[in-house]
Scaffold this motif. Structure first.
Motif, PDB file in Angstrom:
ATOM      1  N   TYR A 490       0.739  -1.215  -0.148  1.00 29.07           N
ATOM      2  CA  TYR A 490      -0.028   0.025   0.078  1.00 29.07           C
ATOM      3  C   TYR A 490       0.900   1.067   0.051  1.00 29.07           C
ATOM      4  O   TYR A 490       0.545   2.101  -0.856  1.00 29.07           O
ATOM      5  N   GLU A 491       1.842   1.158   0.765  1.00 22.09           N
ATOM      6  CA  GLU A 491       2.792   2.250   0.789  1.00 22.09           C
ATOM      7  C   GLU A 491       3.510   2.640  -0.692  1.00 22.09           C
ATOM      8  O   GLU A 491       3.799   3.575  -0.991  1.00 22.09           O
ATOM      9  N   LEU A 492       3.865   1.594  -1.127  1.00 22.78           N
ATOM     10  CA  LEU A 492       4.463   1.436  -2.505  1.00 22.78           C
ATOM     11  C   LEU A 492       3.388   2.084  -3.464  1.00 22.78           C
ATOM     12  O   LEU A 492       3.798   2.906  -4.377  1.00 22.78           O
ATOM     13  N   TYR A 493       2.197   1.566  -3.440  1.00 25.01           N
ATOM     14  CA  TYR A 493       1.026   2.333  -4.206  1.00 25.01           C
ATOM     15  C   TYR A 493       1.099   3.789  -4.100  1.00 25.01           C
ATOM     16  O   TYR A 493       1.033   4.335  -5.271  1.00 25.01           O
ATOM     17  N   LYS A 494       1.112   4.366  -2.842  1.00 21.16           N
ATOM     18  CA  LYS A 494       0.850   5.850  -2.720  1.00 21.16           C
ATOM     19  C   LYS A 494       2.242   6.369  -3.251  1.00 21.16           C
ATOM     20  O   LYS A 494       2.238   7.533  -3.979  1.00 21.16           O
ATOM     21  N   GLU A 495       3.520   5.775  -3.026  1.00 18.39           N
ATOM     22  CA  GLU A 495       4.613   6.393  -3.463  1.00 18.39           C
ATOM     23  C   GLU A 495       4.760   6.321  -5.103  1.00 18.39           C
ATOM     24  O   GLU A 495       5.233   7.407  -5.746  1.00 18.39           O
ATOM     25  N   THR A 496       4.137   5.225  -5.665  1.00 18.18           N
ATOM     26  CA  THR A 496       4.327   5.146  -7.242  1.00 18.18           C
ATOM     27  C   THR A 496       3.349   6.319  -7.834  1.00 18.18           C
ATOM     28  O   THR A 496       4.010   7.002  -8.699  1.00 18.18           O
ATOM     29  N   TYR A 497       2.503   6.782  -7.195  1.00 18.34           N
ATOM     30  CA  TYR A 497       1.433   8.033  -7.578  1.00 18.34           C
ATOM     31  C   TYR A 497       2.233   9.202  -7.526  1.00 18.34           C
ATOM     32  O   TYR A 497       2.253  10.117  -8.272  1.00 18.34           O
ATOM     33  N   ARG A 498       3.016   9.514  -6.429  1.00 17.88           N
ATOM     34  CA  ARG A 498       3.488  10.667  -5.909  1.00 17.88           C
ATOM     35  C   ARG A 498       4.727  10.710  -6.932  1.00 17.88           C
ATOM     36  O   ARG A 498       4.942  11.929  -7.469  1.00 17.88           O
ATOM     37  N   ALA A 499       5.401   9.765  -7.382  1.00 16.15           N
ATOM     38  CA  ALA A 499       6.273   9.743  -8.454  1.00 16.15           C
ATOM     39  C   ALA A 499       5.941  10.284  -9.601  1.00 16.15           C
ATOM     40  O   ALA A 499       6.578  10.829 -10.620  1.00 16.15           O
ATOM     41  N   LEU A 500       4.756   9.454 -10.148  1.00 16.48           N
ATOM     42  CA  LEU A 500       4.341   9.772 -11.545  1.00 16.48           C
ATOM     43  C   LEU A 500       3.309  10.928 -11.801  1.00 16.48           C
ATOM     44  O   LEU A 500       3.297  11.325 -12.961  1.00 16.48           O
ATOM     45  N   ALA A 501       3.003  11.486 -10.676  1.00 17.59           N
ATOM     46  CA  ALA A 501       2.062  12.575 -10.873  1.00 17.59           C
ATOM     47  C   ALA A 501       2.574  13.732 -11.604  1.00 17.59           C
ATOM     48  O   ALA A 501       1.842  14.302 -12.640  1.00 17.59           O
ATOM     49  N   PRO A 502       3.741  14.243 -11.750  1.00 19.71           N
ATOM     50  CA  PRO A 502       4.232  15.216 -12.525  1.00 19.71           C
ATOM     51  C   PRO A 502       4.394  14.747 -14.081  1.00 19.71           C
ATOM     52  O   PRO A 502       3.990  15.587 -14.896  1.00 19.71           O
ATOM     53  N   LEU A 503       4.702  13.473 -14.065  1.00 22.64           N
ATOM     54  CA  LEU A 503       4.400  12.864 -15.848  1.00 22.64           C
ATOM     55  C   LEU A 503       3.014  12.875 -16.168  1.00 22.64           C
ATOM     56  O   LEU A 503       3.043  13.052 -17.360  1.00 22.64           O
ATOM     57  N   PHE A 504       2.142  12.553 -15.429  1.00 25.79           N
ATOM     58  CA  PHE A 504       0.841  12.336 -15.728  1.00 25.79           C
ATOM     59  C   PHE A 504       0.307  13.786 -16.108  1.00 25.79           C
ATOM     60  O   PHE A 504      -0.467  13.927 -17.173  1.00 25.79           O
ATOM     61  N   GLN A 505       0.598  14.945 -15.692  1.00 26.30           N
ATOM     62  CA  GLN A 505       0.353  16.284 -15.927  1.00 26.30           C
ATOM     63  C   GLN A 505       1.047  16.545 -17.007  1.00 26.30           C
ATOM     64  O   GLN A 505       0.383  17.324 -17.974  1.00 26.30           O
ATOM     65  N   ARG A 506       2.149  16.271 -17.163  1.00 29.06           N
ATOM     66  CA  ARG A 506       2.901  16.824 -18.457  1.00 29.06           C
ATOM     67  C   ARG A 506       2.451  15.826 -19.673  1.00 29.06           C
ATOM     68  O   ARG A 506       2.500  16.676 -20.956  1.00 29.06           O
ATOM     69  N   ALA A 507       1.879  14.872 -19.519  1.00 30.00           N
ATOM     70  CA  ALA A 507       1.566  14.060 -20.616  1.00 30.00           C
ATOM     71  C   ALA A 507       0.115  14.623 -20.970  1.00 30.00           C
ATOM     72  O   ALA A 507      -0.498  14.457 -22.082  1.00 30.00           O
ATOM     73  N   ALA A 508      -0.325  15.440 -20.306  1.00 30.34           N
ATOM     74  CA  ALA A 508      -1.895  15.782 -20.497  1.00 30.34           C
ATOM     75  C   ALA A 508      -1.922  17.118 -21.035  1.00 30.34           C
ATOM     76  O   ALA A 508      -2.782  17.574 -21.803  1.00 30.34           O
ATOM     77  N   GLN A 509      -0.510  17.829 -21.089  1.00 29.41           N
ATOM     78  CA  GLN A 509      -0.702  19.049 -21.963  1.00 29.41           C
ATOM     79  C   GLN A 509      -0.787  19.012 -23.445  1.00 29.41           C
ATOM     80  O   GLN A 509      -0.156  17.942 -23.929  1.00 29.41           O
ATOM     81  N   PRO A 510      -1.353  19.851 -24.075  1.00 35.28           N
ATOM     82  CA  PRO A 510      -1.343  19.783 -25.504  1.00 35.28           C
ATOM     83  C   PRO A 510      -0.067  19.800 -26.517  1.00 35.28           C
ATOM     84  O   PRO A 510       0.807  20.293 -25.654  1.00 35.28           O
ATOM     85  N   ARG A 511       0.092  19.040 -27.279  1.00 37.59           N
ATOM     86  CA  ARG A 511       1.301  18.984 -28.229  1.00 37.59           C
ATOM     87  C   ARG A 511       1.079  19.600 -29.468  1.00 37.59           C
ATOM     88  O   ARG A 511      -0.057  19.631 -29.950  1.00 37.59           O
TER      89      ARG A 511
END
Length: 511
Positions: A490-511
């Motif tokens: 469970y702790e790894l699950y939460k840490e995974t989101y924290r690590a990937l959150a900036p990449l999720f936002q970056r991928a959502a930006q228009p290209r």
């Protein structure tokens, strides 16, 4: 054969209508399902024809009665639950549009503008307005169909429209008004009672209250009596009580008897909805609510949810194709494959965000993630990892409730996910809480039938109705040794989101 009075719960879902007939002791007598079509005219749009709802309701009620001789004379009331699917009508209720159903996201920019007002009433929904909710859709209709908007007399939702046709009475369901329309039953220093007029005015919807029915009816409240025309079509007696239910998940909450604080209602399916009652208002941006008088008068309801639980499992099974049996046997085979893998899925971690994250992380840009893969991993590992990922998401919600001081000692579950014994055990083990199932697995239809019984005057309230109509069947106890093991995952699950959150936002930006 069953004897005595009967009540009918009508569940108007996304795929169709189910009519369920019940005794006043909560015994299921019969069910009948009738489907209808969802239209997708443009990306992110989802519509249904209101006449299809009515045709399906008539067929479902007729079918439910057909196999029960004498049932017509014994039915004393009915109630309908439905999502917040909206439509414009003329003064007689004739639809002027297809319905924009709950999953329609065409109002995303309008939802953003509503959120940006930061109106005081938004503290009752975590300070953000989802595009699935009615106000963004209403604003879209006004801005994109101005002539039709002016022509329309009413804007109604599915539950109101069907009740109107059955009775001739115009009423708004208080449950959805409070939980999805920002309606306030009681005033506070900064938020008046009634419709959120300051919010509506801020975005140009100042004329919307004129298009809404003035009567608001709580869950279990009587809307009116079945009129002669509808009675003849349905095969029921004229004059029986037609009562208000609520949104389907809330009806399921009632149908599981979760009407007092301390228990979490877990409504499973393609997505999962978590609901809990509270004596006090509890505010947090990671949840929806608190919703006052949404279910029980005088209490508050907190809502959380996961957008893709059973949907993630189905996605993976569809990918496997012929590697697993088809039909209902496919899910049995999936459980067998996942059960052969030890807890932890031999190093796999899954984020259950196939359609974004709803709560307590509100991130529409989050995406499903599987990592830790090696050539050793097979279908069973992937399935177990998805079961565990969805269970971690549920634990995250429970952790948020605990941090807010909302007591949760046990879970009561219903819905399609409860057919998986393995998934239920993983949910219990990860949460460290027992999960109880009730005798009637279709808690949503039963919940609406309980609304019908209360509205007909058989029971004083939902607590009394629950004592008679809701019965536990079995309880899945958590394996506390696995709870400790799952804490690391469970702790790894939460840490995974924290690590990937900036990449999720970056991928959502228009290209």
């Amino acid at each position: 054969m069953f004897s005595g009075d009967l009540v009918m719960g009508i569940d108007a879902g996304t795929g169709g209508i189910r009519a369920g007939l019940f005794t006043l002791e909560g015994e299921a007598v019969s069910f009948y399902d009738q489907s209808y079509e969802t239209l997708y005219p443009s990306p992110a749009w989802a519509e249904q024809r209101p006449q299809d709802w009515w045709n399906a309701l008539v067929t479902a009620v007729q079918g439910c009665l057909a196999s029960n001789i004498g049932a017509r004379e014994r039915v004393i009331g009915l109630a309908i639950d439905a999502p917040c699917n909206i439509l414009l009508t003329d003064e007689k209720g004739t639809p002027l549009t297809n319905s924009l159903i709950w999953m329609d996201l065409r109002g995303a920019s309008q939802a953003k503008r509503l959120t940006e007002t930061q109106d005081a009433v938004l503290r009752y929904c975590g300070m953000d307005v989802p595009a699935e909710w009615p106000l963004p859709k209403a604003l879209w209709l006004k801005e994109n169909n101005a002539e039709l908007w002016q022509q329309a007399t009413y804007l109604v939702e599915q539950m109101s429209w069907l009740a109107w046709k059955l009775t001739g009475s115009q009423a708004v369901p208080q449950n959805s008004a409070v939980a999805k329309w920002h309606y306030r039953v009681n005033a506070t220093e900064d938020v008046p009672a009634g419709w959120p007029r300051s919010l509506m005015h801020a975005v140009g919807l100042e004329d919307l209250p004129e298009k809404l029915f003035s009567t608001v009816v709580p869950m279990g409240g009587k809307v009116g009596e079945l009129n002669a025309e509808s009675a003849q079509l349905l095969g029921l007696r004229e004059g029986i009580a037609v009562s208000m239910s609520g949104i389907d998940a809330y009806a399921g909450m009632v149908g599981m008897g979760v009407v007092t604080p301390g228990t979490l209602a877990l409504v499973t399916g393609t997505s999962t909805c978590q609901l809990v009652q509270s004596r006090q208002a509890v505010f947090d941006p990671g949840l929806w609510g608190p919703f006052e008088d949404a279910v029980v008068q005088g209490d508050w309801t907190l809502e959380a949810g996961q957008t893709s639980t059973g949907g993630s499992v189905r996605w993976l099974l569809d990918l496997f194709g012929e590697k697993l049996p088809q039909g209902s046997e496919r899910y049995i085979a999936a459980d067998d494959a996942a059960a052969a893998v030890a807890p932890g899925a031999e190093g796999l971690t899954v984020l259950d965000f196939w359609q974004g994250s709803r709560t307590p992380i509100k991130d529409p840009h989050a995406r499903g993630t599987i990592w830790g893969l090696t050539p050793h991993h097979g279908p069973g590992h992937l399935l177990r990892a998805i079961y565990e990922g969805t269970a971690y998401g549920n634990r995250h919600i429970l952790e948020k409730l605990h941090a807010l001081g909302v007591p949760t000692q046990n879970i009561v579950a219903c819905g399609g996910g409860t057919r998986s014994t393995l998934w239920l055990q993983i949910l219990a083990d990860v949460a460290g809480l027992p999960i109880t199932l009730t005798k009637v697995s279709d808690a949503v239809s039963l919940g609406s039938a309980m609304c019908a019984a209360v509205g007909a005057g058989i029971f004083a309230d939902f607590q009394e109705a629950s004592q008679s109509m809701v019965h536990p069947s079995r309880t899945i106890e958590p394996d506390l040794s696995r709870y400790a093991l799952y804490t690391e995952g469970y702790e790894l699950y939460k840490e995974t989101y924290r690590a990937l959150a900036p990449l999720f936002q970056r991928a959502a930006q228009p290209r």
